[in-house]
Every structure is written in structure tokens, then in C-alpha cells.
Design an enzyme around this catalytic site. Structure first.
Site, short mmCIF file in Angstrom:
data_model
loop_
_atom_site.label_atom_id
_atom_site.label_comp_id
_atom_site.label_asym_id
_atom_site.label_seq_id
_atom_site.Cartn_x
_atom_site.Cartn_y
_atom_site.Cartn_z
CB THR A 2 -0.96 0.02 1.21
OG1 THR A 2 -0.21 -0.15 2.42
CG2 THR A 2 -2.00 -1.08 1.10
CE LYS A 57 0.68 -3.56 3.00
NZ LYS A 57 -0.08 -2.60 3.88
CB THR A 114 2.44 -6.26 12.80
OG1 THR A 114 2.00 -4.94 12.64
CG2 THR A 114 3.79 -6.44 12.14
CD GLU A 131 2.37 5.34 6.80
OE1 GLU A 131 1.60 4.94 5.94
OE2 GLU A 131 2.00 5.84 7.88
CG ASN A 148 0.24 8.67 8.39
OD1 ASN A 148 -0.43 7.84 7.78
ND2 ASN A 148 1.45 8.42 8.85
CB SER A 183 -7.18 13.43 -0.15
OG SER A 183 -6.30 13.76 0.90
#
Lengths: 406, 406
Positions: free
Chosen positions: B156, B182, B193, B278, B401, B406
Site C-alpha cells: 500500500t 507488507k 502485524t 512511514e 498521514n 486523498s
């Protein structure tokens, strides 16, 4: 440091509390050119209540306060910012005693009635001489109306001083409650978070005072979070100077108005701490209903309020309610996915596990563009409820904390 | 999305696993122009083990996998990215069944041997027709060497595909373990996880396979955290195709080499997930020793690894070890402040509660300028130990984040 966009317009006009005098001085504990030590003097006979951090590495001042609290009497509270005197070993304990002895001498009071709090950097020795040598000067500058100076002296990365007051009735007599608080990072649940000092002129025995404080703290300071990190120094003290001559209070029933007023003051102070959360650009109220118990509701509320993904979504003004679902799920408390309801602002997004067919995301997005955000979740399993407060997680939090110490 | 600075140079050259074939296709679940569905076909008789998210709002695919796991047999694993099929109610369950039925038809196998995982946005209906209508095409493109395509299709916000492999001995025969994973946000402890699919050609009964997986997951995937948020979809599956003709395995003693090898593969995959956290710019290994128990050590390690203040200090290359003390304290586990020792990199900072007199902060600062950071804490109360892994908290985490959906 620029002032939080959520700061109140000004410091409130706090009333005098009979039996309380305040002083603040710049002694250069760490910061230069600003007040960093404050002293509160309490009239003889004042009772005191306190709640403290549950950290296993709590600071030397917290150890001291916990030790003398059972006596229930206080004549002074001395506080410094810039250095937490935490993780300083036996030396830290000696430094607390040096501070206490100096203040006790200058006020001619017993040492075990002098409370101490320190906030700032962890693991560096407190330059205690700078504080102890101004004890007499501090005592001689005590005044009844030094609220703003006292609130300013206890600040660390706070961007504005925090104060609040209210009145209550005890046996038909008006009593006043007023206090100050500080805190902007290392703010987390299950603690009397950061530093807050609250005073009243009411006459309340220490055991009842402690019950009142514990009850109010659980629904205010213990329901806020900025970053889920827990300070080593969290201290909340409530002192009653006993200067209002009402009938002796014998049980909690006589303190209904007082309890409600205390909760109002603590809510005001606690939410001011959140509104000065490091990097905060939005104030978030999370209301949980329909939980298995009040405790369960609080746990779920805190899971939402501590979720970095929820907090960054709010910062980004993104109506990403799926992250609220995730946070409810990870809380580990009973919740029924197919009875879950979620609202943001006044807009119902999900009802009993189903997306509201009339849901208009644009309305929620508009709400998120404001600074006062509400998230409501009904978890559909019982009658437990709780309200917790937090702020969003922004680039400024990273900037402040990747470079705090240097 | 730029590739993580902690990414490996390239995707590893993974070996063929007899009895396993893979396929991946771009069907446009959400992303355009990239593979987003993968199918793994397993030989008849393959056994399977699994651990899943403990989220109370887990996804429909997780519910399905948990339901069929007790049978212990698998013929297929089908996975899509772009949509988590989470918080989608009864419709979500129906959509899982549509996927399962399509795959079972195309492979002519029982439905209760088809495992499903979905990852991506929460709360939107899965466009299941796009997946079910390509089931035959997926089946007809199955190949034994499609590791990179499969690892890419399940991504993702990941910035690189993740794979690992190793060999082990069972009764003197060489068996192979290889897998993919992933995950880059919503990564937290106490879960298998995110998504990871691991395969072996060994012949292992399902009950032993489950024990092996649980044990290895507890010390690998359950010891990583990116942001303390827990996905609704976390799924770790281990399938054994039984294609290596070794003596029948009757107890765990025969699987020592296998257990060790499995732990190696899961550690490799789990740390690759952290290195793609991230916004990660530094990979952090936290070693806790001297705790009351292994569980207590893990809790303390996770408190350090989840602390925003520790993570931002590392991001800022600031040797702020006081924040490590704070994090140890807030964990709520037994720790002795006056016996605490802390090291960063190879530098001892604190020994038994006292600052090392030879401590040179410049050496730690140099260590923090690297990308592979170690924090070692001995809490001084027992023999429990644990190692956990995390990454730093940076501006990029906020950027990613505050604008993911969007």
C-alpha cells in the site's frame, strides 16, 4: 517559540485567596532572563491533597512530596522550571532537602510542610544553590496577587501561562478555588499530569480534600493526552487555607458544590494544557458512550486520542473516520462493530455499523477546518461513558521535539 | 512516494518452493496501473498456520481466515491491496465469500481452504467483482517464481517490496522457508502485524506448524512498532506444502533447526517492515535486559520504541537519554532507578543509576548520525530480556498521514 493558536486571549483575572501569597524570581536555573522559580506560602493550618505521576522513574521532588503528604499539612510549595531533578540519584534527594531547608528557614516552618516540584530536563543535576540562596528574597517578595508571575515561572516549553478560578458554596458560605498549571509535552493519561497547583480558602480536612482531588483529577487531568508520554515529575497539589469561617465539614455530602467547582477549575486548567500541546493546531474532544463501563470508555477514548493516525488525519483536516474505527478496535475493550456509531462535529457518519446514507463528507471537512473538533463514538455494548481531550499531531511537534534540549 | 532511505539495495533472489505457485495482476481495486491482487496456489495436502490482529474491529477477511484456520489445510491465499474490506458489515462478509468462491472454482478446491487478506482504506466497500472476474486469469498465470510480483501486489504505502528466505534441516533433509510481507503504517505490537505470507516445502502437521509460527511471531512481528497503531487487517500465514520427503515430524524437538530458520526469516521480514515505516530515516534496535521477566522486558522495550519523544530525539540526532529514562518509567513495569544502565551505540551513558564519569556525548551524537541506531537498557531487577525494533518519527510521517486518503 510562537504562541499556540489555541491560546486564550489573555491570562484570566484570578481572585485573591486568603491565606495564600505568591512570589516568583528569575534565578537562571537554565533559562536566562525569565522567572523560573516560584514560591507559594500557605497560612498555618492549611491542609493539602496531592496526586502524582505513576512513573517508576519519578523525580526526587515527587518522592519527597509523596513522603510528606500523609501529614496532610502544608506551609509552602516551591517550584522551579528548567531542570526536573529526575534521575539524579541520591544527589537529587540531597538537592531537594537543600531546597526544602532553605524555604523552611526563610518561612520559619517545619520542613515536612514544604512541597517541592521541578520540571525541565531529566538527568542533569539541579543547580540547587541558585534556588536556596534566594529563599529569603523570595519570602520577602510574597504578595497575594502574583498569579501571572507564578504561572509564568513554572513554564517550560509552554507558550502561555495557565490559570483558572471559580467559586463554590460550603454551608452557605462562598469559597474560592483558583489555580495554575503548566505542561505541553510528555503529557499522558493515568497521571496527575505535569504541574498544577490549586488553592482554596475553604476549610476542608485533608482526608476529604484528598478524596475530592482524586475524584476531580480522574475526570480532568487524567483524561488528557498530548503525546502519550508520561512525565517523571507530574504533580497536582490542592491546598486549603481554611480562611473562610464556615461550619466544619464532616462528610462529602457537604462538598457537592465544592466538588463541582473543583472539577470546573481542573477542567479549565487541563484543557488549557492540551491547547498548549506541543505543535497543537486543533483542540479535540473525544466523547465515548455505550461502553461496558466508564473505565472501558476512558480506555477507548484514550486509544482514539493517542492514535498518531487519528491525530495526523485531524491535522490534515481529513475526514478519515476509518482511523477512528481502527483506534476503537485496538483499544482491546468490548465493542460491537455492527453497533458502532461515529459522529464528527454535528454530523453522524456511521450508525450501528452502517454508513449514514445521507452522509455528506463536505460538512465534516468544514468542521475539521475549525480549531475545536469533536469526535463522538458509541460502541454499542453498555452505558459507560467518558470524555477525553487531546490535540492534533503536526509538523511543529516534530520540530519542537527533534531539537528541544539543544 | 520516494523509497525509504533504509531500503535494501534490491529485492532478494528467493528460491522456488515446491508445491507453491504465485500470480499477480493489476485489476484497479483502487490504484491504477500497478499490480494489486496476488494469488498463491498450494499443493493438495498443504498445512497452514496463522496469527491475526487482536483488533475488536477486525476486517471481514480476518474473520473468514480465523473461521477456517482450525481445519489446518490450505489450497490458496488471495490478497488485494487498496481496500481493507474492514468495517463493511454484512456486505463485507458477502464480498469475502464472492472472492473465495471465485478462487475455489478456478482452482477446483474446497472454499474452506481459500484464505483471504485485504489491505488499504477502511470503511469503503470492496469492488469485489473486479477481483472475482479475474480469478480464472490469475489461476492460469500461476508460476513458481513470481515472488517479486507477489510482494509488489500486496503493497500500500510501502516504498519497496519485502521478501526473505532461508534453509533448515528436518531429519537431515534440507527444507526451504521463504516469504513476503507488507506494511508501513498502522504497525503496532501484540499482533501478527500487517500482511505476511511465508511458505515452506517441509512436511509439518498443522498443530506443530501453528506452535512454531506463534513462537516465532512473538519474537519478531510482535516486537516491532512504527506508530503504535494497530491495523484491522494484520495477518501472518505460514503454509507448508509437504513436498520434501523427510521422516514424519512428531514433536517440536525435530524442528529446532526449522524454528531457528523460521525466526530468521520472520526477523528479516519484520525488520524490513520497520525500515519501511512511514517517514523512517533511522532504524532503531532497543535491547532490554535485567527485567523481571521476558514479558516485562518486551513491555519496557515497547514503551521506549513507541515514545514519540524518544523517536523525535533520534530523528533530531539528539543524545537525549533522559527521554529513555522517562519511557522506562512510564512502562509501569518493575525497574530500579538506582540500578538502571543505559547505552547508545557502543557508549555507556549511565551505569547503575549514575552518569558515566567518562561519558562523551560527542561519541553518541556521531552514532546517532548513522541510520542503524541501538539503545540498550538494563533495568536492574532480574534476568528478563527482549529485543524490539522501531524507526524514528519524522516530518515525513506527518506529511504522509495528514494526506493519505486523498
Amino acid at each position: 517559540m510562537k504562541k499556540s493558536p489555541l491560546a486564550p486571549v489573555s491570562f484570566p483575572d484570578l481572585p485573591e485567596i486568603k491565606g495564600l501569597r505568591l512570589a516568583a524570581l528569575a534565578v537562571g536555573v537554565k533559562y536566562k532572563g525569565r522567572k523560573d522559580v516560584m514560591l507559594a506560602e500557605l497560612a498555618p493550618g492549611s491542609t493539602i491533597a496531592g496526586v502524582f505521576t505513576k512513573s517508576k522513574t519519578c523525580s526526587a521532588p515527587v518522592d519527597w512530596c509523596k513522603k510528606i503528604l500523609p501529614k496532610g499539612r502544608a506551609r509552602a510549595i516551591v517550584v522551579n522550571s528548567g531542570n526536573a531533578n529526575a534521575f539524579t540519584g541520591k544527589q537529587g534527594e540531597r538537592d531537594v532537602k537543600t531546597m526544602v531547608a532553605a524555604v523552611a528557614r526563610s518561612l520559619k516552618c517545619p520542613q515536612n510542610q514544604v512541597y517541592v516540584a521541578s520540571t525541565g530536563v531529566i538527568g542533569e543535576r539541579l543547580p540547587v544553590e541558585r534556588i536556596s540562596k534566594v529563599a529569603v528574597k523570595l519570602s520577602s517578595s510574597l504578595k497575594s496577587n502574583r498569579w501571572l508571575q507564578a504561572a509564568s515561572a513554572i513554564m517550560t516549553t509552554d507558550t502561555y501561562p495557565k490559570g483558572a478560578s471559580v467559586t463554590a458554596e460550603v454551608y452557605g458560605q462562598t469559597v474560592t478555588i483558583a489555580g495554575i498549571a503548566k505542561g505541553s509535552g510528555m503529557i499522558a493519561p493515568d497521571m496527575a499530569t505535569m504541574l498544577s497547583f490549586v488553592f482554596t480558602d475553604a476549610t476542608i480536612p485533608e482526608d476529604l480534600l484528598q478524596k475530592q482531588l482524586k475524584k476531580a483529577a480522574d475526570q480532568t487531568f487524567n483524561c488528557i493526552t498530548v503525546d502519550s508520554d508520561t512525565s517523571t515529575s507530574d504533580t497536582l497539589l490542592l491546598a486549603a487555607t481554611g480562611q473562610v469561617d464556615h461550619q466544619p465539614v464532616k462528610n462529602e455530602k457537604e462538598l457537592k458544590s465544592f466538588q463541582s467547582a473543583l472539577q470546573t477549575v481542573l477542567t479549565d486548567l487541563a484543557t488549557k494544557v492540551v491547547k498548549d500541546g506541543e505543535g497543537a493546531s486543533k483542540f479535540i474532544t473525544v466523547d465515548i458512550t455505550g461502553a461496558a463501563s466508564a473505565k472501558s470508555a476512558r480506555t477507548i477514548g484514550m486509544a482514539v486520542a493517542n492514535s498518531p493516525l487519528v491525530k495526523t488525519a485531524i491535522a490534515g483536516e481529513d475526514a478519515n473516520w476509518g482511523r477512528v474505527v481502527m483506534a476503537v478496535g485496538k483499544a482491546g475493550e468490548k465493542a460491537d462493530r455492527d453497533r458502532l456509531s461515529i459522529a464528527m462535529g454535528e454530523t453522524t457518519i456511521v450508525t450501528r455499523g452502517k454508513l449514514n446514507p445521507n452522509y455528506d463528507e463536505a460538512v465534516v471537512t468544514k468542521h475539521l477546518k475549525g480549531t475545536d473538533i469533536t469526535i463522538k463514538v458509541d460502541v454499542g455494548v453498555g452505558k459507560g461513558k467518558a470524555r477525553v481531550w487531546t490535540c492534533d499531531l503536526t509538523h511543529d511537534y516534530i520540530s519542537i521535539n527533534a531539537d528541544y534540549r539543544s
